[in-house]
Design an enzyme around this catalytic site. Structure first.
Site, PDB file in Angstrom:
ATOM      1  N   LYS A  37      29.864  -1.425  -4.941  1.00  0.00           N
ATOM      2  CA  LYS A  37      28.694  -2.007  -5.628  1.00  0.00           C
ATOM      3  C   LYS A  37      27.980  -0.954  -6.466  1.00  0.00           C
ATOM      4  O   LYS A  37      27.689  -1.157  -7.633  1.00  0.00           O
ATOM      5  CB  LYS A  37      27.682  -2.583  -4.609  1.00  0.00           C
ATOM      6  CG  LYS A  37      28.222  -3.651  -3.692  1.00  0.00           C
ATOM      7  CD  LYS A  37      27.145  -4.196  -2.746  1.00  0.00           C
ATOM      8  CE  LYS A  37      26.621  -3.190  -1.746  1.00  0.00           C
ATOM      9  NZ  LYS A  37      27.595  -2.744  -0.741  1.00  0.00           N
ATOM     10  N   ARG A  90      20.594  -9.400   0.504  1.00  0.00           N
ATOM     11  CA  ARG A  90      21.583  -9.250   1.583  1.00  0.00           C
ATOM     12  C   ARG A  90      21.362 -10.228   2.708  1.00  0.00           C
ATOM     13  O   ARG A  90      22.104 -10.220   3.686  1.00  0.00           O
ATOM     14  CB  ARG A  90      21.448  -7.873   2.209  1.00  0.00           C
ATOM     15  CG  ARG A  90      22.334  -6.860   1.579  1.00  0.00           C
ATOM     16  CD  ARG A  90      22.275  -5.624   2.433  1.00  0.00           C
ATOM     17  NE  ARG A  90      22.223  -4.530   1.540  1.00  0.00           N
ATOM     18  CZ  ARG A  90      23.006  -3.474   1.610  1.00  0.00           C
ATOM     19  NH1 ARG A  90      23.829  -3.338   2.584  1.00  0.00           N
ATOM     20  NH2 ARG A  90      22.937  -2.541   0.722  1.00  0.00           N
ATOM     21  N   ARG A 131      33.956   9.407   2.266  1.00  0.00           N
ATOM     22  CA  ARG A 131      32.675   9.824   1.700  1.00  0.00           C
ATOM     23  C   ARG A 131      31.899  10.681   2.704  1.00  0.00           C
ATOM     24  O   ARG A 131      31.232  11.639   2.330  1.00  0.00           O
ATOM     25  CB  ARG A 131      31.847   8.599   1.290  1.00  0.00           C
ATOM     26  CG  ARG A 131      30.529   8.973   0.621  1.00  0.00           C
ATOM     27  CD  ARG A 131      29.823   7.796   0.007  1.00  0.00           C
ATOM     28  NE  ARG A 131      29.377   6.849   1.023  1.00  0.00           N
ATOM     29  CZ  ARG A 131      28.821   5.680   0.742  1.00  0.00           C
ATOM     30  NH1 ARG A 131      28.669   5.303  -0.499  1.00  0.00           N
ATOM     31  NH2 ARG A 131      28.432   4.889   1.711  1.00  0.00           N
ATOM     32  N   ARG A 135      25.826  10.754   4.264  1.00  0.00           N
ATOM     33  CA  ARG A 135      24.896   9.703   4.691  1.00  0.00           C
ATOM     34  C   ARG A 135      25.123   9.443   6.171  1.00  0.00           C
ATOM     35  O   ARG A 135      26.244   9.149   6.586  1.00  0.00           O
ATOM     36  CB  ARG A 135      25.140   8.451   3.850  1.00  0.00           C
ATOM     37  CG  ARG A 135      24.477   8.576   2.479  1.00  0.00           C
ATOM     38  CD  ARG A 135      25.001   7.599   1.472  1.00  0.00           C
ATOM     39  NE  ARG A 135      24.945   6.205   1.900  1.00  0.00           N
ATOM     40  CZ  ARG A 135      25.197   5.199   1.071  1.00  0.00           C
ATOM     41  NH1 ARG A 135      25.472   5.421  -0.193  1.00  0.00           N
ATOM     42  NH2 ARG A 135      25.159   3.973   1.526  1.00  0.00           N
ATOM     43  N   ARG A 179      28.190  -1.977  10.651  1.00  0.00           N
ATOM     44  CA  ARG A 179      27.823  -2.284   9.258  1.00  0.00           C
ATOM     45  C   ARG A 179      28.694  -3.412   8.713  1.00  0.00           C
ATOM     46  O   ARG A 179      28.204  -4.310   8.021  1.00  0.00           O
ATOM     47  CB  ARG A 179      27.969  -1.039   8.383  1.00  0.00           C
ATOM     48  CG  ARG A 179      26.893   0.005   8.647  1.00  0.00           C
ATOM     49  CD  ARG A 179      27.242   1.319   7.995  1.00  0.00           C
ATOM     50  NE  ARG A 179      27.188   1.281   6.538  1.00  0.00           N
ATOM     51  CZ  ARG A 179      27.697   2.240   5.764  1.00  0.00           C
ATOM     52  NH1 ARG A 179      28.284   3.293   6.309  1.00  0.00           N
ATOM     53  NH2 ARG A 179      27.603   2.134   4.446  1.00  0.00           N
TER      54      ARG A 179
HETATM   55  P1  AP5 Z   1      30.080   2.706  -3.442  1.00  0.00           P
HETATM   56  O1  AP5 Z   1      30.102   2.445  -4.894  1.00  0.00           O
HETATM   57  O2  AP5 Z   1      29.001   3.557  -2.876  1.00  0.00           O
HETATM   58  O3  AP5 Z   1      30.135   1.307  -2.665  1.00  0.00           O
HETATM   59  P2  AP5 Z   1      28.941   0.450  -2.142  1.00  0.00           P
HETATM   60  O4  AP5 Z   1      29.417  -0.966  -2.059  1.00  0.00           O
HETATM   61  O5  AP5 Z   1      27.729   0.716  -2.952  1.00  0.00           O
HETATM   62  O6  AP5 Z   1      28.840   1.048  -0.669  1.00  0.00           O
HETATM   63  P3  AP5 Z   1      27.576   1.625   0.091  1.00  0.00           P
HETATM   64  O7  AP5 Z   1      28.083   2.367   1.268  1.00  0.00           O
HETATM   65  O8  AP5 Z   1      26.630   2.312  -0.821  1.00  0.00           O
HETATM   66  O9  AP5 Z   1      26.972   0.257   0.529  1.00  0.00           O
HETATM   67  P4  AP5 Z   1      25.963  -0.071   1.590  1.00  0.00           P
HETATM   68  O10 AP5 Z   1      25.803  -1.485   1.305  1.00  0.00           O
HETATM   69  O11 AP5 Z   1      26.339   0.270   2.975  1.00  0.00           O
HETATM   70  O12 AP5 Z   1      24.752   0.945   1.280  1.00  0.00           O
HETATM   71  P5  AP5 Z   1      23.392   0.788   0.473  1.00  0.00           P
HETATM   72  O13 AP5 Z   1      23.118   2.095  -0.113  1.00  0.00           O
HETATM   73  O14 AP5 Z   1      23.400  -0.413  -0.390  1.00  0.00           O
HETATM   74  O15 AP5 Z   1      31.497   3.283  -3.022  1.00  0.00           O
HETATM   75  C1  AP5 Z   1      31.753   3.671  -1.690  1.00  0.00           C
HETATM   76  C2  AP5 Z   1      32.765   4.831  -1.702  1.00  0.00           C
HETATM   77  O16 AP5 Z   1      33.999   4.357  -2.230  1.00  0.00           O
HETATM   78  C3  AP5 Z   1      32.324   6.008  -2.583  1.00  0.00           C
HETATM   79  O17 AP5 Z   1      32.718   7.204  -2.005  1.00  0.00           O
HETATM   80  C4  AP5 Z   1      33.080   5.745  -3.906  1.00  0.00           C
HETATM   81  O18 AP5 Z   1      33.351   6.935  -4.600  1.00  0.00           O
HETATM   82  C5  AP5 Z   1      34.353   5.083  -3.405  1.00  0.00           C
HETATM   83  N1  AP5 Z   1      34.892   4.133  -4.394  1.00  0.00           N
HETATM   84  C6  AP5 Z   1      34.196   3.308  -5.217  1.00  0.00           C
HETATM   85  N2  AP5 Z   1      35.037   2.567  -5.976  1.00  0.00           N
HETATM   86  C7  AP5 Z   1      36.293   2.937  -5.606  1.00  0.00           C
HETATM   87  C8  AP5 Z   1      37.592   2.528  -6.040  1.00  0.00           C
HETATM   88  N3  AP5 Z   1      37.781   1.593  -6.983  1.00  0.00           N
HETATM   89  N4  AP5 Z   1      38.671   3.108  -5.431  1.00  0.00           N
HETATM   90  C9  AP5 Z   1      38.508   4.045  -4.462  1.00  0.00           C
HETATM   91  N5  AP5 Z   1      37.312   4.480  -4.033  1.00  0.00           N
HETATM   92  C10 AP5 Z   1      36.200   3.923  -4.589  1.00  0.00           C
HETATM   93  O19 AP5 Z   1      22.361   0.527   1.659  1.00  0.00           O
HETATM   94  C11 AP5 Z   1      22.088   1.539   2.595  1.00  0.00           C
HETATM   95  C12 AP5 Z   1      21.235   0.986   3.714  1.00  0.00           C
HETATM   96  O20 AP5 Z   1      19.973   0.572   3.185  1.00  0.00           O
HETATM   97  C13 AP5 Z   1      21.745  -0.242   4.453  1.00  0.00           C
HETATM   98  O21 AP5 Z   1      22.648   0.119   5.474  1.00  0.00           O
HETATM   99  C14 AP5 Z   1      20.458  -0.817   5.011  1.00  0.00           C
HETATM  100  O22 AP5 Z   1      20.007  -0.054   6.098  1.00  0.00           O
HETATM  101  C15 AP5 Z   1      19.505  -0.580   3.860  1.00  0.00           C
HETATM  102  N6  AP5 Z   1      19.463  -1.676   2.877  1.00  0.00           N
HETATM  103  C16 AP5 Z   1      19.890  -1.620   1.584  1.00  0.00           C
HETATM  104  N7  AP5 Z   1      19.700  -2.789   0.964  1.00  0.00           N
HETATM  105  C17 AP5 Z   1      19.119  -3.605   1.870  1.00  0.00           C
HETATM  106  C18 AP5 Z   1      18.694  -4.952   1.831  1.00  0.00           C
HETATM  107  N8  AP5 Z   1      18.810  -5.701   0.710  1.00  0.00           N
HETATM  108  N9  AP5 Z   1      18.152  -5.491   2.955  1.00  0.00           N
HETATM  109  C19 AP5 Z   1      18.007  -4.741   4.079  1.00  0.00           C
HETATM  110  N10 AP5 Z   1      18.395  -3.471   4.198  1.00  0.00           N
HETATM  111  C20 AP5 Z   1      18.946  -2.893   3.103  1.00  0.00           C
HETATM  112 MG    MG Z   2      25.987   1.808  -2.666  1.00  0.00          MG
END
Ligand code: AP5
Ligand code: MG
Length: 202
Positions: free
Chosen positions: A14, A89, A128, A136, A147
């Site tokens: 994402k 979410r 990562r 993280r 998760r």
């Molecule tokens: P990345 O692009 O970071 O993927 P992502 O879907 O953004 O994954 P995240 O781990 O950031 O998602 P998340 O939902 O757990 O965390 P968020 O920060 O939103 O890519 C992931 C990895 O894969 C990277 O190393 C990248 O380089 C690699 N990659 C990307 N594309 C690739 C490809 N094509 N091929 C190979 N590798 C690839 O949320 C963090 C925390 O915040 C949550 O856990 C929760 O506690 C809180 N939170 C956030 N939003 C909310 C909400 N709306 N409601 C409640 N709590 C929330």
């Molecule tokens: Mg992300």
């Protein structure tokens, strides 16, 4: 005015894809994860109160997250639209977003659902964790199953919610970042030059 939601499990790309689209369409990408991590780093009252949940990959309460997003969307920098990475979410967040947008006579343009098989999600997140200088905490191996479970139980129902509203675009999230991005661009009218959907940068 363009509003796009990126929906998908942790590690589905994402953030990566929202950044690419943000550069292409010259629109701000709003990541609730980044906002919450920034609050934690700043040591603010909010940051301290959410630290435990954030570090173990649990969802932060709807009210807090909705407020953060609404504040951002009200900012003039979102006048031409925004890309929402990781929000909504929960169904409550989705309903609040709809209500907020209705009040402004605006609506979502597209919901991009990134689909990546679970083994690939696990390996992306653990890679990562090993790769970053400041990993993280929630990427620690013991938090990954929870998760993924939270996504399946609480967030995945939004796939149906948006599908019923004909907003959903299912994207295969496997392949290189560029390959995935090309698939995403196909979802927009006029390919990479969406008519009236914000400025386009090459
Ligand atoms: P990345 O692009 O970071 O993927 P992502 O879907 O953004 O994954 P995240 O781990 O950031 O998602 P998340 O939902 O757990 O965390 P968020 O920060 O939103 O890519 C992931 C990895 O894969 C990277 O190393 C990248 O380089 C690699 N990659 C990307 N594309 C690739 C490809 N094509 N091929 C190979 N590798 C690839 O949320 C963090 C925390 O915040 C949550 O856990 C929760 O506690 C809180 N939170 C956030 N939003 C909310 C909400 N709306 N409601 C409640 N709590 C929330
Ligand atoms: Mg992300």
């Amino acid at each position: 005015m363009m509003l796009v939601v990126f929906l998908g499990p942790p590690g589905s790309g994402k953030g990566t894809q929202a950044e690419l689209l943000s550069r292409r369409f010259q629109l701000p990408s709003l990541s609730t994860g980044e906002m919450l991590r920034a609050a934690k780093e700043s040591g603010s009252e909010l940051g301290n109160s959410i630290q435990k949940q954030l570090d173990s990959g649990l969802l932060i309460d709807d009210e807090t997250v909705i407020q953060l997003v609404v504040d951002c969307l009200n900012d003039p920098k979102c006048e031409s639209g925004a890309l929402l990475d990781g929000f909504p979410r929960t169904l409550a967040q989705a309903l609040s977003l709809d209500e907020y947008l209705e009040g402004l006579n605006r609506s979502l343009d597209r919901v991009i659902q990134l689909r990546v098989p679970e083994p690939d999600l696990r390996s992306r997140l653990s890679e990562r964790y090993l790769k970053l200088d400041r990993p993280r905490p929630e990427d620690r191996p013991e938090f990954i199953p929870k998760r993924l479970e939270i996504y399946e139980k609480i967030t995945r129902p939004l796939v149906d919610y948006y599908s019923q509203r004909s907003l959903l675009a299912e994207i295969d999230g496997l392949g290189t970042e560029e390959e995935v991005f090309d698939r995403i661009l196909e979802c927009f009218p006029g390919g990479d030059s969406p008519s009236g959907l914000g400025k386009v940068a090459k």
